[in-house]
Design an enzyme around this catalytic site. Structure first.
Site, PDB file in Angstrom:
ATOM      1  N   SER A 101      -2.865   7.654  10.929  1.00 43.01           N
ATOM      2  CA  SER A 101      -1.755   7.847  11.860  1.00 43.01           C
ATOM      3  C   SER A 101      -1.816   9.247  12.486  1.00 43.01           C
ATOM      4  O   SER A 101      -2.819   9.606  13.098  1.00 43.01           O
ATOM      5  CB  SER A 101      -0.443   7.586  11.117  1.00 43.01           C
ATOM      6  N   ASP A 161       0.944  -3.213  15.101  1.00 43.03           N
ATOM      7  CA  ASP A 161       1.069  -1.755  15.137  1.00 43.03           C
ATOM      8  C   ASP A 161       1.115  -1.303  16.592  1.00 43.03           C
ATOM      9  O   ASP A 161       0.225  -1.655  17.372  1.00 43.03           O
ATOM     10  CB  ASP A 161      -0.157  -1.148  14.427  1.00 43.03           C
ATOM     11  N   HIS A 190       1.547  -0.888  10.807  1.00 41.85           N
ATOM     12  CA  HIS A 190       1.381   0.564  10.763  1.00 41.85           C
ATOM     13  C   HIS A 190       1.896   1.134   9.434  1.00 41.85           C
ATOM     14  O   HIS A 190       3.002   0.828   9.011  1.00 41.85           O
ATOM     15  CB  HIS A 190       2.130   1.234  11.913  1.00 41.85           C
TER      16      HIS A 190
END
Length: 352
Positions: free
Chosen positions: A138, A292, A322
């Site tokens: 991320s 995501d 995610h």
């Protein structure tokens, strides 16, 4: 809940979020030596396998996710232990400074400085200088790629062996790509939160979030310039079957651009780096999740890397969302997709 507490003035949403995500202190790991150090004044945690090794090990520098706002060494303790144990590597987990207290480029600078320190002192850790990998999920994937791009041109340090980008966020130009619409309400990262985090990192506040979501923060000529890289046209058709919402043209607002123009800097949005830089990047592993909002950032970057002759291993979790990796063995529950994702990373590492 964080919002309720914020309204009552008890604490900010972010403080509450950090508290919830703290991670529990784990006991001793029978297979690893673990120690906290400082690399160039940046706190890090070093994981070293106890087993004897024939030669020098590979080294992994890990940058945690959490929207540049959340996350800590403790939050990612299980993930880092798993990577170190399973791939028999030395792992360095980096505690970079968090937004909004520390704005861009603080996190990037901490990650870069810790990486350079590690590469210059590599013999202390029994690591092969030709086998150092940057890795992050991320926001950590964003930081790993920014560090990788910066080091690509350095001749005074060993070349990175690879970079591992786990559902990275790589651009803040377009919050209307197909994955942003298809997954706008899917936990753990809603579309609004993605813009919120990017603004917290950039400016330390989330003013102009609505304009950024609508796309009125980027001048038309700049949109055109970057269209070759940031465009739904570069996303394979099979990822559009869940629907694509054509972007309504919005009016450009110059005063908003003034506050966010650093979104066009590759150290913040690595997808916008020039080809000359991208061509020098090491072998790359990209993991994307179907559910995501950042899926398309990964897909667009995969295409850019391949177009520039960089070898890419791509792993797509059809049932992934995610943050699924950070939930590996989290408070006693785990998602099979998270374990598969982590194992795909370990397999890539073992194959290097």
């Amino acid at each position: 809940q964080g919002r309720i507490l914020e309204k009552t003035g008890l604490c900010s949403q972010i403080t509450f979020g950090r508290y919830v995500r703290q991670g529990r202190k784990l006991g001793v790991d029978p297979k690893l030596f673990i120690q906290d150090r400082q690399f160039n004044k940046v706190p890090v945690r070093v994981y070293q396998p106890k087993a004897t090794s024939d030669g020098r090990r590979r080294g992994i520098i890990f940058f945690h996710g959490g929207g540049w706002v959340f996350g800590s060494l403790d939050t990612y303790e299980k993930v880092c232990r798993y990577l170190s144990r399973e791939s028999e590597s030395v792992v360095v987990s980096v505690q970079y400074r968090l937004a909004p207290e520390h704005k861009y480029p603080a996190a990037y600078e901490d990650c870069l400085n810790a990486t350079i320190h590690f590469m210059k002192n590599i013999e202390h850790y029994g690591v092969d200088p030709a086998n150092v990998i940057v890795c992050g999920d991320s926001a950590g994937g964003n930081l790993a790629d920014a560090v990788s791009q910066t080091l690509a041109g350095r001749s005074d340090l060993p070349k990175l062996r690879a970079q591992i980008l786990i559902y990275p966020g790589l651009q803040a130009l377009d919050f209307n790509l197909p994955s942003y619409h298809q997954n706008r309400g899917v936990p753990l990262l809603f579309r609004e939160r993605a813009a919120f985090f990017a603004l917290q990192y950039l400016n330390g506040d989330a003013l102009h979030m609505q304009e950024v979501l609508e796309g009125s923060h980027i001048p038309p000529e700049m949109r055109l310039k970057y269209r070759k890289w940031v465009s739904p046209d570069n996303i394979p058709e099979k990822f559009k079957v869940r629907g694509v919402k054509p972007l309504r043209p919005t009016d450009f607002i110059a005063e908003v651009y003034e506050t966010v123009k650093r979104f066009c800097e590759p150290n913040l949005c690595p997808l916008l780096a020039e080809d000359a830089i991208v061509q020098q990047l090491p072998e790359s592993f990209i993991l994307t999740c179907e559910y995501d909002v950042l899926r398309d950032d990964g897909l667009l970057y995969k295409k850019r890397l391949e177009d520039n002759g960089v070898q890419v291993t791509w792993y797509h979790l059809e049932d992934g969302f995610h943050g699924v990796i950070s939930l590996y063995d989290y408070c006693g529950f785990s998602f099979p997709a998270g374990k598969r994702g982590l194992d795909s990373v370990v397999n890539f590492l073992k194959g290097l």
